[in-house]
Design a protein around this motif. Structure first.
Motif, PDB file in Angstrom:
ATOM      1  N   LEU A 156      13.331 -20.522   3.465  1.00 26.98           N
ATOM      2  CA  LEU A 156      13.599 -21.665   2.596  1.00 26.98           C
ATOM      3  C   LEU A 156      13.294 -21.333   1.140  1.00 26.98           C
ATOM      4  N   GLU A 157      12.182 -20.677   0.902  1.00 23.01           N
ATOM      5  CA  GLU A 157      11.840 -20.300  -0.467  1.00 23.01           C
ATOM      6  C   GLU A 157      12.858 -19.308  -1.023  1.00 23.01           C
ATOM      7  N   GLY A 158      13.366 -18.444  -0.142  1.00 21.07           N
ATOM      8  CA  GLY A 158      14.349 -17.456  -0.584  1.00 21.07           C
ATOM      9  C   GLY A 158      15.660 -18.089  -1.022  1.00 21.07           C
ATOM     10  N   VAL A 159      16.167 -19.070  -0.263  1.00 17.15           N
ATOM     11  CA  VAL A 159      17.451 -19.673  -0.636  1.00 17.15           C
ATOM     12  C   VAL A 159      17.308 -20.504  -1.909  1.00 17.15           C
ATOM     13  N   VAL A 160      16.163 -21.139  -2.092  1.00 17.36           N
ATOM     14  CA  VAL A 160      15.937 -21.883  -3.336  1.00 17.36           C
ATOM     15  C   VAL A 160      15.916 -20.934  -4.515  1.00 17.36           C
ATOM     16  N   HIS A 161      15.242 -19.817  -4.353  1.00 11.90           N
ATOM     17  CA  HIS A 161      15.166 -18.832  -5.446  1.00 11.90           C
ATOM     18  C   HIS A 161      16.533 -18.249  -5.768  1.00 11.90           C
ATOM     19  N   ARG A 162      17.336 -17.975  -4.735  1.00 13.07           N
ATOM     20  CA  ARG A 162      18.633 -17.311  -4.966  1.00 13.07           C
ATOM     21  C   ARG A 162      19.699 -18.272  -5.487  1.00 13.07           C
ATOM     22  N   TYR A 163      19.723 -19.506  -5.002  1.00 11.96           N
ATOM     23  CA  TYR A 163      20.859 -20.388  -5.283  1.00 11.96           C
ATOM     24  C   TYR A 163      20.515 -21.650  -6.072  1.00 11.96           C
ATOM     25  N   GLY A 164      19.228 -21.915  -6.289  1.00 13.25           N
ATOM     26  CA  GLY A 164      18.851 -23.156  -6.934  1.00 13.25           C
ATOM     27  C   GLY A 164      18.627 -24.259  -5.909  1.00 13.25           C
ATOM     28  N   VAL A 165      17.934 -25.316  -6.331  1.00 12.65           N
ATOM     29  CA  VAL A 165      17.548 -26.371  -5.407  1.00 12.65           C
ATOM     30  C   VAL A 165      18.759 -27.052  -4.772  1.00 12.65           C
ATOM     31  N   GLU A 171      23.931 -26.590   0.931  1.00 14.27           N
ATOM     32  CA  GLU A 171      24.679 -25.566   1.651  1.00 14.27           C
ATOM     33  C   GLU A 171      23.895 -24.973   2.826  1.00 14.27           C
ATOM     34  N   VAL A 172      22.549 -25.059   2.787  1.00 19.04           N
ATOM     35  CA  VAL A 172      21.750 -24.418   3.835  1.00 19.04           C
ATOM     36  C   VAL A 172      20.827 -25.409   4.550  1.00 19.04           C
ATOM     37  N   MET A 173      20.010 -26.143   3.792  1.00 18.13           N
ATOM     38  CA  MET A 173      19.027 -27.022   4.431  1.00 18.13           C
ATOM     39  C   MET A 173      19.689 -28.157   5.217  1.00 18.13           C
ATOM     40  N   VAL A 174      20.590 -28.896   4.563  1.00 22.51           N
ATOM     41  CA  VAL A 174      21.226 -30.029   5.241  1.00 22.51           C
ATOM     42  C   VAL A 174      22.036 -29.591   6.457  1.00 22.51           C
ATOM     43  N   PRO A 175      22.898 -28.558   6.343  1.00 23.44           N
ATOM     44  CA  PRO A 175      23.645 -28.149   7.534  1.00 23.44           C
ATOM     45  C   PRO A 175      22.744 -27.724   8.701  1.00 23.44           C
ATOM     46  N   THR A 176      21.650 -27.028   8.400  1.00 26.46           N
ATOM     47  CA  THR A 176      20.766 -26.588   9.484  1.00 26.46           C
ATOM     48  C   THR A 176      20.040 -27.771  10.115  1.00 26.46           C
TER      49      THR A 176
END
Length: 347
Positions: A156-165, A171-176
């Motif tokens: 989770l920390e990685g996707v926030v760092h790479r793509y923004g909140v 694109e990742v948190m809600v679909p999962t």
């Protein structure tokens, strides 16, 4: 003349406002799609207004259809540009573990689960590609199914760092989260613990995204953004995502969380004099139009210079409800754009 203004030649194309009215979206959404994904007028003649050709309108119509059906925004934009509405099958709806039960060698990666509220990134980060989304969703779901809390948090920390909140959220948190929720609903009580663990760590990571209160610049005017779930509403994660996105932009906010009593909400608005009030309603049964109107009617300040808040209605509970004078963004990215515009800042 149809949708064209009398002074506009037919071959000059439609204005952004005319296209927004035709498609039932806000001009802010069209500008955001244009800026972030290139879904906009192909020809921009000299002058103050951009013009949309029939081909441009057809492309954005495809974008609207895809996002409305739950396709992530970045993927929908790519499909719209290619002139196709093909959607990858959602393997997570057809059985197996949310983390892709086909773990054997050579197994194909599942397509990203569909989201009910796609959004554009809230920062200048590049949106994830479809392949990135598939990999991120699969990895996060697998870690959650294993109840591997350190791995879940790291991803989770990685996707926030790479793509923004905003992009990480939509694109990742809600679909999962949606995929795990569907498996829970379709398989009895299985995966309840997975959803709880994933929700907890999503909330934890989002709260870490916002800077400490002392690090924010809190101007006396205008006031902060108030974030509150309506009475009886317990779903706070979408507001936590918005709060984190605003925090990263340095915008002042006050998060009140779940099921805020009407009297307490009105008292907070009177005390803070907020620039905007975001009311979240997940269910139609909790979406109180009278409460929203009461908040929108709030006034403060000296006579002759009185101000009132912009009321932003978030969540599917408001669908089909009257919202005169209020804003109903369809996505987190659009909500961020609306709020940053109030402060005169570019996201």
């Amino acid at each position: 003349m149809g949708l064209f203004r009398d002074e506009t030649p037919v071959d000059a194309g439609l204005t952004t406002g005319a296209v927004a009215r035709r498609l039932g979206v806000s001009p802010t959404t069209l500008r955001s799609w244009d800026r972030r994904y290139g879904i906009g007028p192909a020809v921009r003649p000299d002058g103050r207004h951009r013009r949309w050709t029939p081909q441009d309108v057809a492309m954005v119509e495809t974008m609207c259809r895809l996002t409305s059906s739950g396709v992530p925004t970045a993927e929908a934009a790519r499909a719209a540009k290619k002139g196709t509405e093909e959607e990858a099958p959602d393997d997570w709806e057809d059985g197996g573990d949310p983390g892709d039960a086909a773990d054997g060698a050579g197994a194909s990666a599942p397509a990203p689960p569909r989201s009910s509220a796609p959004a554009a990134p809230a920062t200048g980060s590049a949106p994830p590609s479809a392949a990135d989304v598939r990999q991120e969703c699969r990895g996060l779901a697998r870690a959650a199914v294993r109840l591997d809390a350190p791995a879940v948090e790291e991803r989770l920390e990685g996707v926030v760092h790479r793509y923004g909140v905003a992009a990480a959220w939509q694109e990742v948190m809600v679909p999962t989260l949606n995929a795990v929720g569907r498996k829970w609903e379709s398989s009895g009580d299985r995966y309840v613990e997975v959803e709880h663990l994933l929700s907890w760590h999503v909330s934890t990571v989002l709260r870490r995204c916002a800077p400490p209160a002392g690090a924010r610049h809190e101007p006396a005017v205008p006031g902060p953004v108030v974030l509150a779930c309506v009475p009886g509403e317990q779903h706070t994660l979408p507001l936590e995502a918005l709060n984190a996105a605003l925090g990263q932009l340095g915008l002042p906010s006050r998060m009140f969380g779940a099921a805020v009593p009407a009297e307490a909400l009105v008292a907070a608005v009177d005390r803070l004099g907020p620039t905007a009030v975001v009311l979240w309603a997940q269910a139609r049964s909790t979406a109180s139009v009278p409460l929203a109107r009461h908040v929108a009617a709030a006034r403060w300040g000296v006579k002759g210079a009185r101000r009132r808040p912009l009321v932003v209605l978030g969540g599917p509970g408001w669908n089909g409800r009257p919202a005169e004078g209020m804003v109903r963004p369809t996505a987190l990215g659009e909500a961020v754009d609306v709020l940053t515009d109030l402060y005169g800042r570019a996201p």
